[in-house]
Design a protein around this motif. Structure first.
Motif, PDB file in Angstrom:
ATOM      1  N   LEU A   1       0.836  -1.201   0.000  1.00 29.36           N
ATOM      2  CA  LEU A   1       0.000   0.000   0.000  1.00 29.36           C
ATOM      3  C   LEU A   1       0.873   1.253   0.000  1.00 29.36           C
ATOM      4  N   ASP A   2       1.912   1.265   0.823  1.00 32.88           N
ATOM      5  CA  ASP A   2       2.847   2.408   0.852  1.00 32.88           C
ATOM      6  C   ASP A   2       3.519   2.593  -0.501  1.00 32.88           C
ATOM      7  N   GLU A   3       3.884   1.496  -1.162  1.00 34.13           N
ATOM      8  CA  GLU A   3       4.502   1.581  -2.489  1.00 34.13           C
ATOM      9  C   GLU A   3       3.508   2.144  -3.507  1.00 34.13           C
ATOM     10  N   HIS A   4       2.253   1.744  -3.400  1.00 32.14           N
ATOM     11  CA  HIS A   4       1.221   2.267  -4.298  1.00 32.14           C
ATOM     12  C   HIS A   4       1.069   3.779  -4.119  1.00 32.14           C
ATOM     13  N   ILE A   5       1.072   4.233  -2.885  1.00 32.75           N
ATOM     14  CA  ILE A   5       0.940   5.668  -2.617  1.00 32.75           C
ATOM     15  C   ILE A   5       2.127   6.420  -3.213  1.00 32.75           C
ATOM     16  N   LYS A   6       3.314   5.849  -3.127  1.00 34.01           N
ATOM     17  CA  LYS A   6       4.504   6.480  -3.732  1.00 34.01           C
ATOM     18  C   LYS A   6       4.351   6.608  -5.240  1.00 34.01           C
ATOM     19  N   VAL A   7       3.775   5.599  -5.884  1.00 32.91           N
ATOM     20  CA  VAL A   7       3.555   5.670  -7.330  1.00 32.91           C
ATOM     21  C   VAL A   7       2.628   6.840  -7.649  1.00 32.91           C
ATOM     22  N   ILE A   8       1.547   6.961  -6.898  1.00 32.20           N
ATOM     23  CA  ILE A   8       0.603   8.069  -7.123  1.00 32.20           C
ATOM     24  C   ILE A   8       1.318   9.407  -6.908  1.00 32.20           C
ATOM     25  N   LYS A   9       2.111   9.501  -5.872  1.00 32.59           N
ATOM     26  CA  LYS A   9       2.824  10.744  -5.571  1.00 32.59           C
ATOM     27  C   LYS A   9       3.818  11.103  -6.679  1.00 32.59           C
ATOM     28  N   ASN A  10       4.567  10.127  -7.164  1.00 29.96           N
ATOM     29  CA  ASN A  10       5.678  10.389  -8.088  1.00 29.96           C
ATOM     30  C   ASN A  10       5.306  10.359  -9.566  1.00 29.96           C
ATOM     31  N   PHE A  11       4.122   9.874  -9.890  1.00 32.47           N
ATOM     32  CA  PHE A  11       3.757   9.709 -11.290  1.00 32.47           C
ATOM     33  C   PHE A  11       3.807  11.003 -12.113  1.00 32.47           C
ATOM     34  N   PRO A  12       3.276  12.124 -11.628  1.00 34.96           N
ATOM     35  CA  PRO A  12       3.307  13.325 -12.476  1.00 34.96           C
ATOM     36  C   PRO A  12       4.724  13.723 -12.905  1.00 34.96           C
ATOM     37  N   GLY A  13       5.686  13.678 -12.007  1.00 34.45           N
ATOM     38  CA  GLY A  13       7.063  14.021 -12.349  1.00 34.45           C
ATOM     39  C   GLY A  13       7.671  13.039 -13.332  1.00 34.45           C
ATOM     40  N   LYS A  14       7.347  11.770 -13.147  1.00 33.68           N
ATOM     41  CA  LYS A  14       7.851  10.724 -14.040  1.00 33.68           C
ATOM     42  C   LYS A  14       7.293  10.933 -15.455  1.00 33.68           C
ATOM     43  N   LEU A  15       5.992  11.226 -15.552  1.00 35.18           N
ATOM     44  CA  LEU A  15       5.362  11.463 -16.852  1.00 35.18           C
ATOM     45  C   LEU A  15       5.930  12.724 -17.495  1.00 35.18           C
ATOM     46  N   LYS A  16       6.099  13.771 -16.703  1.00 38.82           N
ATOM     47  CA  LYS A  16       6.655  15.023 -17.238  1.00 38.82           C
ATOM     48  C   LYS A  16       8.035  14.777 -17.840  1.00 38.82           C
ATOM     49  N   ASN A  17       8.886  14.047 -17.119  1.00 38.02           N
ATOM     50  CA  ASN A  17      10.227  13.748 -17.622  1.00 38.02           C
ATOM     51  C   ASN A  17      10.186  12.963 -18.927  1.00 38.02           C
ATOM     52  N   LEU A  18       9.188  12.105 -19.081  1.00 43.57           N
ATOM     53  CA  LEU A  18       9.074  11.283 -20.285  1.00 43.57           C
ATOM     54  C   LEU A  18       8.693  12.114 -21.509  1.00 43.57           C
ATOM     55  N   ILE A  19       7.783  13.080 -21.334  1.00 40.20           N
ATOM     56  CA  ILE A  19       7.229  13.768 -22.512  1.00 40.20           C
ATOM     57  C   ILE A  19       7.658  15.224 -22.661  1.00 40.20           C
ATOM     58  N   GLU A  20       8.444  15.768 -21.729  1.00 37.14           N
ATOM     59  CA  GLU A  20       8.690  17.208 -21.736  1.00 37.14           C
ATOM     60  C   GLU A  20       9.363  17.719 -23.006  1.00 37.14           C
ATOM     61  N   ASP A  21      10.090  16.883 -23.720  1.00 35.01           N
ATOM     62  CA  ASP A  21      10.751  17.328 -24.949  1.00 35.01           C
ATOM     63  C   ASP A  21       9.977  16.959 -26.213  1.00 35.01           C
ATOM     64  N   PHE A  22       8.777  16.407 -26.066  1.00 28.20           N
ATOM     65  CA  PHE A  22       7.987  16.035 -27.236  1.00 28.20           C
ATOM     66  C   PHE A  22       7.500  17.289 -27.960  1.00 28.20           C
ATOM     67  N   ASN A  23       7.581  17.268 -29.292  1.00 30.61           N
ATOM     68  CA  ASN A  23       7.013  18.347 -30.086  1.00 30.61           C
ATOM     69  C   ASN A  23       5.575  17.955 -30.460  1.00 30.61           C
ATOM     70  N   ASP A  24       4.882  18.846 -31.177  1.00 28.34           N
ATOM     71  CA  ASP A  24       3.485  18.568 -31.529  1.00 28.34           C
ATOM     72  C   ASP A  24       3.334  17.317 -32.389  1.00 28.34           C
ATOM     73  N   ASP A  25       4.264  17.087 -33.312  1.00 34.22           N
ATOM     74  CA  ASP A  25       4.174  15.875 -34.144  1.00 34.22           C
ATOM     75  C   ASP A  25       4.285  14.618 -33.288  1.00 34.22           C
TER      76      ASP A  25
END
Length: 178
Positions: free
Chosen positions: A25-49
């Motif tokens: 359960l604690d690990e699940h909460i960490k995923v919820i907490k950290n997901f936005p930053g992880k997603l941002k790092n993945l897509i931050e350099d994507f262009n419109d195409d």
């Protein structure tokens, strides 16, 4: 698993757990907490195409996925709050595929959706950390599935949901060499 099935379910389909320990359960909460930053790092350099590229043939674009995550996770957060404040409330389902076809999901920049994800996840993680084991047993009713879901298992589903869509985008990025 076929290539199409792997692209649809890159981490496999969700399987409802039998038991979720407090450590899990604690690990699940960490995923919820950290997901936005992880997603941002993945897509931050994507262009419109790149944002307008489907993660698989017949699938959503990255832009639609990001907006879907915002929509879905806000709905989930609300479902948690309803379950915590009402006795087994019946939630309102929505047609996620139709939502993903609306213009705000298809054409807008992803920054507003990313801000929504970040804010929702900050509030959600804070709420989750405050819950007792008894509160995680609270339920809501899903009328389309004719099933009651407890919050502990529903959290596991949303951790899968985070990882599932992250893998869609990550695999596309690797496949395209971005």
């Amino acid at each position: 698993m076929s290539d199409l099935e792997h692209k649809k379910f890159p981490i496999g389909p969700f399987e409802w757990p039998g038991h979720i320990s407090d450590i899990e359960l604690d690990e699940h909460i960490k995923v919820i907490k950290n997901f936005p930053g992880k997603l941002k790092n993945l897509i931050e350099d994507f262009n419109d195409d790149q944002l307008d590229t489907q993660y698989r043939e017949g699938g959503w674009t990255v832009r639609q996925l990001v907006n879907h995550i915002a929509d879905s996770h806000i709905n989930s957060f609300i479902r948690f709050k309803l379950a915590l404040t009402e006795d087994n409330p019946t939630i309102k389902p929505y047609d996620e595929a139709k939502w993903a076809e609306l213009q705000d999901s298809r054409n807008m920049p992803v920054k507003p959706a990313m801000r929504m994800i970040k804010g929702t996840h900050q509030r959600w993680a804070t709420l989750l950390k405050s819950l007792t084991n008894k509160q995680f047993e609270r339920t809501f009713h899903h009328p389309e599935q004719q099933k009651d879901y407890d919050l502990r298992n529903y959290l596991a589903f949303y951790v899968w949901h985070c990882n599932h869509h992250f893998a869609h985008i990550e695999n596309l990025k690797k496949e395209k060499g971005w």
